[in-house]
Write a protein that holds these residues in place. Sequence first.
Motif, PDB file in Angstrom:
ATOM      1  N   LEU A 129       1.107  -1.118   0.028  1.00  0.00           N
ATOM      2  CA  LEU A 129       0.469  -0.131  -0.110  1.00  0.00           C
ATOM      3  C   LEU A 129       0.775   0.893   0.145  1.00  0.00           C
ATOM      4  N   ALA A 130       2.296   1.074   0.793  1.00  0.00           N
ATOM      5  CA  ALA A 130       2.604   2.359   1.064  1.00  0.00           C
ATOM      6  C   ALA A 130       3.769   2.588   0.152  1.00  0.00           C
ATOM      7  N   VAL A 131       3.873   1.928  -1.514  1.00  0.00           N
ATOM      8  CA  VAL A 131       4.781   1.480  -2.838  1.00  0.00           C
ATOM      9  C   VAL A 131       3.409   1.867  -3.624  1.00  0.00           C
ATOM     10  N   GLN A 132       2.190   2.229  -3.760  1.00  0.00           N
ATOM     11  CA  GLN A 132       1.513   2.662  -3.912  1.00  0.00           C
ATOM     12  C   GLN A 132       1.140   3.801  -4.187  1.00  0.00           C
ATOM     13  N   CYS A 133       1.013   4.147  -2.944  1.00  0.00           N
ATOM     14  CA  CYS A 133       0.742   6.362  -2.350  1.00  0.00           C
ATOM     15  C   CYS A 133       2.286   6.342  -2.523  1.00  0.00           C
ATOM     16  N   PHE A 134       2.975   5.775  -2.869  1.00  0.00           N
ATOM     17  CA  PHE A 134       4.327   6.302  -2.727  1.00  0.00           C
ATOM     18  C   PHE A 134       4.628   7.303  -4.494  1.00  0.00           C
ATOM     19  N   ALA A 135       3.876   6.196  -5.368  1.00  0.00           N
ATOM     20  CA  ALA A 135       3.810   6.282  -6.839  1.00  0.00           C
ATOM     21  C   ALA A 135       2.247   7.345  -7.418  1.00  0.00           C
ATOM     22  N   GLY A 136       1.819   7.226  -6.471  1.00  0.00           N
ATOM     23  CA  GLY A 136       0.242   8.304  -6.342  1.00  0.00           C
ATOM     24  C   GLY A 136       0.833   9.816  -5.998  1.00  0.00           C
ATOM     25  N   LEU A 137       1.989  10.054  -5.494  1.00  0.00           N
ATOM     26  CA  LEU A 137       3.216  10.876  -4.509  1.00  0.00           C
ATOM     27  C   LEU A 137       3.351  11.495  -6.111  1.00  0.00           C
ATOM     28  N   ALA A 138       3.931  10.486  -6.936  1.00  0.00           N
ATOM     29  CA  ALA A 138       5.267  11.230  -7.838  1.00  0.00           C
ATOM     30  C   ALA A 138       4.291  12.017  -8.599  1.00  0.00           C
ATOM     31  N   VAL A 139       2.752  11.138  -8.488  1.00  0.00           N
ATOM     32  CA  VAL A 139       2.241  11.582  -9.854  1.00  0.00           C
ATOM     33  C   VAL A 139       1.825  13.478  -9.446  1.00  0.00           C
ATOM     34  N   LEU A 140       1.231  13.225  -8.114  1.00  0.00           N
ATOM     35  CA  LEU A 140       0.668  14.310  -7.275  1.00  0.00           C
ATOM     36  C   LEU A 140       1.693  15.176  -7.579  1.00  0.00           C
ATOM     37  N   ILE A 141       3.123  15.275  -7.526  1.00  0.00           N
ATOM     38  CA  ILE A 141       3.549  16.626  -7.631  1.00  0.00           C
ATOM     39  C   ILE A 141       3.930  16.850  -8.614  1.00  0.00           C
ATOM     40  N   CYS A 142       3.480  16.378  -9.989  1.00  0.00           N
ATOM     41  CA  CYS A 142       3.567  17.207 -10.989  1.00  0.00           C
ATOM     42  C   CYS A 142       2.665  18.057 -11.365  1.00  0.00           C
ATOM     43  N   LEU A 143       1.265  18.056 -10.758  1.00  0.00           N
ATOM     44  CA  LEU A 143       0.908  18.725 -11.090  1.00  0.00           C
ATOM     45  C   LEU A 143       0.652  20.565 -10.097  1.00  0.00           C
ATOM     46  N   PRO A 144      -0.016  20.959 -11.101  1.00  0.00           N
ATOM     47  CA  PRO A 144       0.033  22.734 -10.649  1.00  0.00           C
ATOM     48  C   PRO A 144      -0.836  22.785  -8.432  1.00  0.00           C
ATOM     49  N   PRO A 145      -0.703  23.086  -8.397  1.00  0.00           N
ATOM     50  CA  PRO A 145      -1.053  23.597  -6.334  1.00  0.00           C
ATOM     51  C   PRO A 145      -2.066  24.121  -6.975  1.00  0.00           C
ATOM     52  N   PHE A 146      -3.068  24.348  -7.754  1.00  0.00           N
ATOM     53  CA  PHE A 146      -4.607  24.327  -7.183  1.00  0.00           C
ATOM     54  C   PHE A 146      -4.849  23.032  -7.437  1.00  0.00           C
ATOM     55  N   ALA A 147      -4.269  22.297  -8.768  1.00  0.00           N
ATOM     56  CA  ALA A 147      -4.819  20.826  -8.590  1.00  0.00           C
ATOM     57  C   ALA A 147      -4.457  19.839  -7.667  1.00  0.00           C
ATOM     58  N   ILE A 148      -3.459  20.262  -6.784  1.00  0.00           N
ATOM     59  CA  ILE A 148      -3.104  19.031  -5.652  1.00  0.00           C
ATOM     60  C   ILE A 148      -4.280  19.634  -5.059  1.00  0.00           C
ATOM     61  N   GLY A 149      -4.095  20.320  -4.028  1.00  0.00           N
ATOM     62  CA  GLY A 149      -5.075  20.737  -3.223  1.00  0.00           C
ATOM     63  C   GLY A 149      -6.514  20.449  -3.200  1.00  0.00           C
ATOM     64  N   VAL A 150      -6.335  20.255  -4.580  1.00  0.00           N
ATOM     65  CA  VAL A 150      -8.009  19.953  -5.090  1.00  0.00           C
ATOM     66  C   VAL A 150      -7.833  18.330  -5.347  1.00  0.00           C
ATOM     67  N   ALA A 151      -6.786  17.455  -5.596  1.00  0.00           N
ATOM     68  CA  ALA A 151      -6.631  16.136  -5.375  1.00  0.00           C
ATOM     69  C   ALA A 151      -6.632  15.688  -3.803  1.00  0.00           C
ATOM     70  N   LEU A 152      -6.090  16.241  -3.105  1.00  0.00           N
ATOM     71  CA  LEU A 152      -5.381  16.362  -0.977  1.00  0.00           C
ATOM     72  C   LEU A 152      -7.139  15.990  -1.061  1.00  0.00           C
ATOM     73  N   SER A 153      -7.726  16.765  -1.107  1.00  0.00           N
ATOM     74  CA  SER A 153      -9.333  16.668  -0.678  1.00  0.00           C
ATOM     75  C   SER A 153     -10.314  15.758  -1.044  1.00  0.00           C
ATOM     76  N   SER A 154      -9.793  15.108  -1.334  1.00  0.00           N
ATOM     77  CA  SER A 154     -10.294  12.985  -1.552  1.00  0.00           C
ATOM     78  C   SER A 154     -10.235  12.056  -0.677  1.00  0.00           C
ATOM     79  N   LEU A 155      -8.826  12.217  -0.549  1.00  0.00           N
ATOM     80  CA  LEU A 155      -7.920  11.141   0.615  1.00  0.00           C
ATOM     81  C   LEU A 155      -9.391  10.955   1.667  1.00  0.00           C
ATOM     82  N   GLY A 156      -9.620  11.856   2.157  1.00  0.00           N
ATOM     83  CA  GLY A 156     -10.695  11.483   3.674  1.00  0.00           C
ATOM     84  C   GLY A 156     -11.854  10.639   2.551  1.00  0.00           C
ATOM     85  N   LEU A 157     -12.419  10.484   1.610  1.00  0.00           N
ATOM     86  CA  LEU A 157     -13.383  10.291   1.058  1.00  0.00           C
ATOM     87  C   LEU A 157     -13.324   8.390   0.545  1.00  0.00           C
ATOM     88  N   VAL A 158     -11.875   8.401   0.255  1.00  0.00           N
ATOM     89  CA  VAL A 158     -10.965   6.910  -0.351  1.00  0.00           C
ATOM     90  C   VAL A 158     -10.826   6.407   1.268  1.00  0.00           C
TER      91      VAL A 158
END
Length: 313
Positions: free
Chosen positions: A123-152
């Motif tokens: 699980l941690a390995v996959q989350c790090f892969a997702g994080l690698a994608v996340l940091i490639c996005l603009p700051p606003f998009a990063i904030g929007v993406a992080l807002s979904s984690l509670g639902l997940v």
Amino acid sequence: MMHAAPAPADSAGNWVDRHAPSFLRPFLRLARADRPIGSWLLLIPCWWSVALALDMQTRAGAPAYLPALAYAGLFAIGAVAMRGAGCTWNDILDRDIDGRVERTRSRPLPAGQVTLFGAFVFLAVQCFAGLAVLICLPPFAIGVALSSLGLVAVYPLMKRIIWIPQLVLGLAFSWGALMGFAALLGALPPSAFLLYAGSVLWVVGYDTIYAHQDREDDEEVGVKSSARLFAGATRVWLVGLYGGTLVLIGLALAAAGGGVFAWVGLAGFAAHLGWQVWRVDIDDRDNCLKVFRSNRDAGLILLAGLIAQALAG
């Protein structure tokens, strides 16, 4: 010690069983790599939003084709990583329930193919892969993406609490309908929220079809689902859910100023959803799985129309 076990009943004969190294197979099954339909269904709303946002840029005279293509690729990688992480988290929480359900008892954790510690590491390995994608996005998009984690995080628990856990799945799985706007436009216009709401109803509809495979087992173990709640009225509910999907996505197209190609795509999407309502047999597990999987094609039909519209300008 890990033990050999057959693949889950709805995934036997896939590429993982045929080609993957034996030591990787349990982990790939844990991430549902043997059933890529989930990654497709997570990704498609992301691509819808990229295409619709690009169309809005094009009509404004400032199309960003290369960034749109780059974001589409990043979302594809992210969808695979985060869908796998979500499935792993789901199986960690549901390992006891899965062992009591016919379709899921041969999953890696209840079957003893993967230890609980190994599942957390994966699980941690996959989350790090997702994080690698996340940091490639603009700051606003990063904030929007992080807002979904509670639902997940809470979705796997919902089947123990509410009768329509599919609604929480829809809220989480449709988040990508916001991401294309967030990445390309740096904002969430009304069309983004309308597209998101339409996608949520789509997910509730198709996952209700999927849940009918486990309806009897869910009743026996006391797990709630929309399949149990809707029961024999499922077809009527699908008409309402899919009808709402089409209305909301239509409003999203109108709000975004979508042209003829977008509406043709929506018409094809509508025809496919109508076919599903006509074709589904809630008492036939194979039929439910087939109709559920067909939603990839339904989503791609709409996507084709949105892409054509974005390119036509």
